[in-house]
Design a protein around this motif. Structure first.
Motif, PDB file in Angstrom:
ATOM      1  N   ALA A   1      20.655 -45.891  -6.705  1.00  0.00           N
ATOM      2  CA  ALA A   1      20.897 -44.753  -6.986  1.00  0.00           C
ATOM      3  C   ALA A   1      22.387 -44.238  -6.570  1.00  0.00           C
ATOM      4  O   ALA A   1      22.805 -43.109  -6.872  1.00  0.00           O
ATOM      5  N   ARG A   2      23.087 -44.967  -5.725  1.00  0.00           N
ATOM      6  CA  ARG A   2      24.334 -44.556  -5.514  1.00  0.00           C
ATOM      7  C   ARG A   2      25.319 -45.114  -6.405  1.00  0.00           C
ATOM      8  O   ARG A   2      25.246 -46.123  -7.034  1.00  0.00           O
ATOM      9  N   PRO A   3      26.538 -44.577  -6.593  1.00  0.00           N
ATOM     10  CA  PRO A   3      26.790 -43.013  -5.846  1.00  0.00           C
ATOM     11  C   PRO A   3      26.348 -41.934  -6.635  1.00  0.00           C
ATOM     12  O   PRO A   3      26.097 -42.014  -7.850  1.00  0.00           O
ATOM     13  N   PRO A   4      26.010 -40.655  -5.620  1.00  0.00           N
ATOM     14  CA  PRO A   4      25.526 -39.613  -6.529  1.00  0.00           C
ATOM     15  C   PRO A   4      26.558 -38.976  -7.108  1.00  0.00           C
ATOM     16  O   PRO A   4      27.938 -39.189  -6.722  1.00  0.00           O
ATOM     17  N   THR A   5      26.362 -38.070  -8.005  1.00  0.00           N
ATOM     18  CA  THR A   5      27.231 -37.466  -8.983  1.00  0.00           C
ATOM     19  C   THR A   5      27.038 -35.914  -8.387  1.00  0.00           C
ATOM     20  O   THR A   5      25.988 -35.131  -8.494  1.00  0.00           O
TER      21      THR A   5
END
Length: 319
Positions: A63-67
Motif C-alpha cells: 500500500a506504500r507510499p501513501p497519498t
C-alpha cells in the motif's frame, strides 16, 4: 461539511429583528450577541471548531507510499490483526485533494474519535458485527456505499490497496483550525528538561516504525519495516512530533476473515508516554477520564506538554 441555516419569523419591531439576527449569527458559529438582564445586547464571539475528516489508511508494504498522509494534522498508529499496523489520519487545517489507500475501520477507532465533535470517518468497510456500533457512534460514517462518487480505484495497484478518497466530493474543505488544537494539544516552546535523542523504534509483532531526528530538516524522518517511508511524490515522510503512548491492548470480540483476533487499544485511562520533538525526548503522563473527553498530556511538573509546530504522530505502544 454540510451546514443548515436557521429560519425564524420576522418580527415587526426593530428590537425583535435585532434579536433574530444575533441569534442566527450565534447559531452559525460566527460572532453573535447575548441579551443582558436589563435588555441590552452584549456582543460575543464563538470559537471556531475543527471540522475533522478521519481516514483509515493502509500502510502495509503493497500500500506504500501513501497519498496525502503528510497533510494530516494528527496521525494515529495502532496495532491490528496478525501483529500488523494501521493508520488513522485526522485532517482539518489542510485537506488534500486525494487521500489513501483507504482501508477498513476497527472498534478502536470509534472510541478514539469520541474526542472530536462528530467527525467524518472515511473507511472502506468493516466487519459486519461492528457495523451497528459504527452507525450508533457519534460520527458521520462514510464508506464507499454512502458516497460512491468520493472514492475511486487506482489502476496502479492491486486491490485491496488501491481505494482512494477525493474529499472535495463529500464535500469536505480545509479549515483554519488544527485538529490537534481542537482536542487541547498545544503548540508552543519546548518545556524545560528532556533528553537528547537521535532515534526511537516501536515494534509490533509484524510491523516496525522508526523515527530518526534530522537536524537539517528539523523533522523526525519515518521508517516503516526498516525502509524509509516516502510520500506519493517521492519525498521523505517526516513529522515535527512523535508521541509514543503506552497503552493496554487486549483481544476484542471481533475477528478478521482469516480468523485472527482484532486487538482493542484502550485509549481511556491513564499511563506514561514519551514525546519526541526538536531532537529531544520528554517523559510525560497521559490521562483520559471518559470516552467523551480529550486526552491530556502533562510533564513531570504537572504542566501541559507543548508540541513543535507541525504534524503530530501518536503511536500506541502496547504495555
Amino acid at each position: 461539511m454540510h451546514t443548515s441555516g436557521i429560519k425564524r419569523p420576522v418580527a415587526a419591531s426593530l428590537a425583535a429583528l435585532t434579536l433574530v439576527i444575533t441569534a442566527a449569527c450565534a447559531g452559525s458559529g460566527g460572532g453573535g450577541a447575548t441579551p443582558s438582564p436589563d435588555g441590552s445586547v452584549t456582543p460575543t464571539t464563538s470559537a471556531a471548531r475543527a471540522d475533522v475528516l478521519a481516514v483509515k489508511i493502509d500502510n502495509v508494504a503493497p500500500a506504500r507510499p501513501p497519498t496525502g498522509l503528510e497533510n494530516a494534522d494528527l496521525v494515529y498508529v495502532e496495532q491490528v490483526e496478525a501483529g500488523l499496523s494501521r493508520i488513522l489520519a485526522a485532517y482539518s487545517s489542510d485537506v488534500p485533494s486525494v487521500i489513501g489507500p483507504v482501508r477498513s475501520a476497527r472498534e478502536t477507532d470509534l472510541e478514539l474519535l469520541r474526542q472530536f465533535d462528530k467527525p467524518t470517518l472515511a473507511y472502506s468497510g468493516a466487519q459486519s458485527r461492528l457495523l451497528p456500533s459504527i452507525e450508533a457512534a457519534p460520527l458521520d460514517p462514510l464508506p464507499p456505499s454512502k458516497a460512491p462518487n468520493a472514492y475511486f480505484r487506482s489502476p496502479d495497484r492491486a486491490a485491496p490497496h488501491n481505494l482512494y478518497l477525493r474529499p472535495e466530493k463529500i464535500p469536505h474543505d480545509s479549515t483554519d483550525v488544527n485538529a490537534a488544537e481542537d482536542i487541547g494539544l498545544r503548540f508552543a516552546a519546548a518545556p524545560a528538561g528532556g533528553t537528547p535523542v537521535d532515534e526511537r523504534t516501536v515494534a509490533y509483532p509484524s510491523a516496525r516504525f522508526t523515527f530518526t531526528w534530522s537536524a537539517d530538516s528539523g523533522r523526525w524522518l519515518i521508517g516503516m519495516d526498516g525502509s524509509p517511508a516516502r510520500t506519493a511524490s517521492g519525498e521523505r515522510l517526516g513529522t515535527a512530533n512523535v508521541l509514543l503512548q503506552n497503552v493496554d491492548v487486549h483481544p476484542s470480540r471481533f475477528r478478521d476473515r482469516g480468523g485472527n483476533t482484532t486487538p482493542f487499544t484502550e485509549t481511556v485511562g491513564s499511563g506514561s508516554a514519551r514525546v519526541l520533538r526538536d531532537g529531544t525526548a520528554y517523559d510525560v503522563s497521559w490521562e483520559r477520564d471518559t470516552a467523551a473527553s480529550a486526552t491530556e498530556f502533562t510533564t513531570n511538573d504537572g504542566k501541559p506538554m507543548t508540541f513543535a509546530d507541525g504534524q503530530i504522530w501518536i503511536v500506541f505502544v502496547p504495555k
